[in-house]
Scaffold this motif. Structure first.
Motif, PDB file in Angstrom:
ATOM      1  N   GLY A 139       0.785  -1.221   0.000  1.00 25.21           N
ATOM      2  CA  GLY A 139       0.000   0.000   0.000  1.00 25.21           C
ATOM      3  C   GLY A 139       0.819   1.273   0.000  1.00 25.21           C
ATOM      4  O   GLY A 139       0.265   2.363  -0.122  1.00 25.21           O
ATOM      5  N   ALA A 140       2.137   1.160   0.151  1.00 22.78           N
ATOM      6  CA  ALA A 140       2.990   2.342   0.146  1.00 22.78           C
ATOM      7  C   ALA A 140       3.293   2.747  -1.300  1.00 22.78           C
ATOM      8  O   ALA A 140       3.284   1.909  -2.204  1.00 22.78           O
ATOM      9  CB  ALA A 140       4.297   2.059   0.886  1.00 22.78           C
ATOM     10  N   PRO A 141       3.558   4.035  -1.528  1.00 25.21           N
ATOM     11  CA  PRO A 141       3.938   4.436  -2.883  1.00 25.21           C
ATOM     12  C   PRO A 141       5.266   3.812  -3.267  1.00 25.21           C
ATOM     13  O   PRO A 141       6.067   3.462  -2.390  1.00 25.21           O
ATOM     14  CB  PRO A 141       4.049   5.967  -2.784  1.00 25.21           C
ATOM     15  CG  PRO A 141       4.296   6.239  -1.340  1.00 25.21           C
ATOM     16  CD  PRO A 141       3.549   5.168  -0.602  1.00 25.21           C
ATOM     17  N   PRO A 142       5.516   3.626  -4.561  1.00 23.38           N
ATOM     18  CA  PRO A 142       6.797   3.038  -4.971  1.00 23.38           C
ATOM     19  C   PRO A 142       7.949   3.918  -4.522  1.00 23.38           C
ATOM     20  O   PRO A 142       7.847   5.149  -4.561  1.00 23.38           O
ATOM     21  CB  PRO A 142       6.693   2.996  -6.502  1.00 23.38           C
ATOM     22  CG  PRO A 142       5.642   3.988  -6.846  1.00 23.38           C
ATOM     23  CD  PRO A 142       4.681   3.993  -5.709  1.00 23.38           C
ATOM     24  N   PRO A 143       9.032   3.327  -4.037  1.00 23.82           N
ATOM     25  CA  PRO A 143      10.174   4.132  -3.598  1.00 23.82           C
ATOM     26  C   PRO A 143      10.858   4.772  -4.805  1.00 23.82           C
ATOM     27  O   PRO A 143      11.299   4.084  -5.718  1.00 23.82           O
ATOM     28  CB  PRO A 143      11.086   3.104  -2.921  1.00 23.82           C
ATOM     29  CG  PRO A 143      10.738   1.805  -3.569  1.00 23.82           C
ATOM     30  CD  PRO A 143       9.273   1.884  -3.918  1.00 23.82           C
ATOM     31  N   LEU A 144      10.911   6.066  -4.828  1.00 18.83           N
ATOM     32  CA  LEU A 144      11.496   6.791  -5.953  1.00 18.83           C
ATOM     33  C   LEU A 144      12.871   7.323  -5.567  1.00 18.83           C
ATOM     34  O   LEU A 144      13.078   7.775  -4.443  1.00 18.83           O
ATOM     35  CB  LEU A 144      10.580   7.940  -6.385  1.00 18.83           C
ATOM     36  CG  LEU A 144       9.154   7.531  -6.761  1.00 18.83           C
ATOM     37  CD1 LEU A 144       8.315   8.760  -7.079  1.00 18.83           C
ATOM     38  CD2 LEU A 144       9.165   6.574  -7.955  1.00 18.83           C
ATOM     39  N   GLY A 145      13.778   7.275  -6.514  1.00 18.02           N
ATOM     40  CA  GLY A 145      15.121   7.748  -6.235  1.00 18.02           C
ATOM     41  C   GLY A 145      15.260   9.240  -6.461  1.00 18.02           C
ATOM     42  O   GLY A 145      14.345   9.899  -6.969  1.00 18.02           O
ATOM     43  N   PRO A 146      16.411   9.819  -6.067  1.00 20.66           N
ATOM     44  CA  PRO A 146      16.671  11.230  -6.362  1.00 20.66           C
ATOM     45  C   PRO A 146      16.767  11.444  -7.863  1.00 20.66           C
ATOM     46  O   PRO A 146      17.211  10.570  -8.613  1.00 20.66           O
ATOM     47  CB  PRO A 146      18.014  11.499  -5.678  1.00 20.66           C
ATOM     48  CG  PRO A 146      18.661  10.159  -5.565  1.00 20.66           C
ATOM     49  CD  PRO A 146      17.552   9.179  -5.373  1.00 20.66           C
ATOM     50  N   PHE A 147      16.307  12.596  -8.321  1.00 19.44           N
ATOM     51  CA  PHE A 147      16.269  12.882  -9.755  1.00 19.44           C
ATOM     52  C   PHE A 147      17.673  12.907 -10.355  1.00 19.44           C
ATOM     53  O   PHE A 147      18.597  13.490  -9.800  1.00 19.44           O
ATOM     54  CB  PHE A 147      15.598  14.233 -10.010  1.00 19.44           C
ATOM     55  CG  PHE A 147      14.100  14.210  -9.836  1.00 19.44           C
ATOM     56  CD1 PHE A 147      13.382  13.054 -10.007  1.00 19.44           C
ATOM     57  CD2 PHE A 147      13.413  15.365  -9.513  1.00 19.44           C
ATOM     58  CE1 PHE A 147      12.002  13.029  -9.868  1.00 19.44           C
ATOM     59  CE2 PHE A 147      12.029  15.363  -9.363  1.00 19.44           C
ATOM     60  CZ  PHE A 147      11.332  14.192  -9.542  1.00 19.44           C
ATOM     61  N   ARG A 148      17.786  12.293 -11.520  1.00 19.83           N
ATOM     62  CA  ARG A 148      19.001  12.365 -12.325  1.00 19.83           C
ATOM     63  C   ARG A 148      18.595  12.939 -13.677  1.00 19.83           C
ATOM     64  O   ARG A 148      17.682  12.424 -14.311  1.00 19.83           O
ATOM     65  CB  ARG A 148      19.636  10.975 -12.481  1.00 19.83           C
ATOM     66  CG  ARG A 148      19.991  10.342 -11.154  1.00 19.83           C
ATOM     67  CD  ARG A 148      20.574   8.931 -11.294  1.00 19.83           C
ATOM     68  NE  ARG A 148      19.669   7.996 -11.946  1.00 19.83           N
ATOM     69  CZ  ARG A 148      18.642   7.397 -11.332  1.00 19.83           C
ATOM     70  NH1 ARG A 148      18.362   7.663 -10.064  1.00 19.83           N
ATOM     71  NH2 ARG A 148      17.886   6.537 -11.975  1.00 19.83           N
ATOM     72  N   THR A 149      19.231  13.992 -14.107  1.00 22.29           N
ATOM     73  CA  THR A 149      18.867  14.678 -15.347  1.00 22.29           C
ATOM     74  C   THR A 149      19.938  14.432 -16.406  1.00 22.29           C
ATOM     75  O   THR A 149      21.132  14.556 -16.134  1.00 22.29           O
ATOM     76  CB  THR A 149      18.712  16.197 -15.105  1.00 22.29           C
ATOM     77  OG1 THR A 149      17.673  16.406 -14.148  1.00 22.29           O
ATOM     78  CG2 THR A 149      18.345  16.919 -16.392  1.00 22.29           C
ATOM     79  N   TYR A 150      19.478  14.109 -17.617  1.00 24.25           N
ATOM     80  CA  TYR A 150      20.381  13.795 -18.718  1.00 24.25           C
ATOM     81  C   TYR A 150      20.012  14.635 -19.938  1.00 24.25           C
ATOM     82  O   TYR A 150      18.833  14.904 -20.180  1.00 24.25           O
ATOM     83  CB  TYR A 150      20.271  12.319 -19.123  1.00 24.25           C
ATOM     84  CG  TYR A 150      20.600  11.330 -18.028  1.00 24.25           C
ATOM     85  CD1 TYR A 150      21.872  10.785 -17.905  1.00 24.25           C
ATOM     86  CD2 TYR A 150      19.620  10.933 -17.120  1.00 24.25           C
ATOM     87  CE1 TYR A 150      22.161   9.862 -16.905  1.00 24.25           C
ATOM     88  CE2 TYR A 150      19.904  10.017 -16.111  1.00 24.25           C
ATOM     89  CZ  TYR A 150      21.175   9.489 -16.009  1.00 24.25           C
ATOM     90  OH  TYR A 150      21.465   8.585 -15.018  1.00 24.25           O
TER      91      TYR A 150
END
Length: 298
Positions: A240-251
């Protein structure tokens, strides 16, 4: 690609609801804004159904099956941007399609997910005070949002400042810029509260440089940290928890790569990309640590 227009006669607002207007008079994105035609990014596959939703100075190409936008397109008149328009922060459903087809506040309630603007709030906010104010309000529709990590880091800061950086390089046509943005919608995106959460976002900018159309493209990656156990990371710490998202990486990436991973059509933009296409495979996606890393030389 099955593309339909929203109903011409939207349903009335709910009693006591915050709906300001029907949005029926919005003209949306102008594909000839720069001079050369930059079309709306539409799905290549004919089986993908979309709705075209015009707002003030921007348009959302919406996918009801994902309850999210497939793409957005905004016209930015850099010389007329109104930076003193206060934030609205009142998110609303678009009355031109059923609320259950949109990812509303239930997705963002009591968790760590942010409502990430696809069309950045300030980008369409130009023109007369009335028009600028209406554009500001228009960006706060759930059709223009997607779940994003709430972690603010350098990658996210770069992503949010790309338009400002690119406007400084779009000197012709009074600093005009067209920006196309959206989530990368994959079947493998993790589900959460009835919505599959995108793990990557894309942005393609078009502008005039030395009298000719030019473009650059970028990808924002919020994939979870898979250096540990991949299955555990994708599943989340608890049900029920939101998916664990990582810190943004920009390319910075080739426009043609964005077209490939999104299955969207970008018209002339892959052919006028300022990122050299001959770059070696391991360097095709250039990780940005600062704006100085951006390639603007064709």
């Amino acid at each position: 690609m099955k593309q339909t227009d929203p109903p011409s006669s939207p349903p009335p607002p709910r009693a006591g609801g915050p709906r300001r207007d029907s949005l029926a008079d919005r003209t949306g994105y102008d594909e000839k804004f720069l001079g050369p035609v930059v079309p709306l990014p539409l799905p290549v596959r004919s089986s993908v159904e979309t709705l075209t939703l015009p707002y003030t100075h921007f348009t959302v190409v919406f996918r009801p099956d994902r309850r999210l936008a497939a793409s957005t397109a905004v016209c930015i008149e850099g010389a007329q941007l109104a930076e003193d328009v206060p934030r609205d922060d009142v998110w609303e459903f678009d009355p031109r399609l059923p609320e259950e087809h949109q990812a509303g506040n239930d997705i963002y309630r009591n968790n760590s997910l942010d409502r990430g603007h696809l069309v950045r709030r300030l980008d369409p906010v130009w023109g007369t005070p009335a028009v600028a104010g209406r554009a500001n309000t228009d960006t706060f529709h759930y059709t223009n949002a997607a779940p994003q990590s709430d972690v603010f880091n350098q990658g996210k800061q770069l992503w949010q400042g790309l338009e400002n950086y690119l406007l400084d390089h779009a000197a012709e046509f009074d600093r005009r810029l067209t920006v196309l943005t959206g989530p990368v919608l994959h079947d493998s995106d993790p589900p959460y509260r009835g919505v599959q959460v995108p793990l990557r976002f894309w942005k393609v900018a078009a502008f005039m440089q030395d009298g000719a159309l030019a473009s650059t493209a970028y990808v924002l990656d919020q994939s979870p940290d898979l250096s540990r156990d991949a299955e555990r990371a994708l599943a989340g710490a608890k049900a029920g928890a939101p998916p664990p998202l990582g810190p943004f990486r920009t390319y910075q990436v080739p426009v043609s790569d964005v077209a490939e991973i999104t299955e969207l059509e970008f018209g002339p933009l892959p052919d006028v990309d300022l990122m050299p296409a001959t770059r070696a495979p391991e360097d095709r996606w250039r990780r940005l640590e600062s704006f100085d890393d951006i390639s603007m030389q064709g």
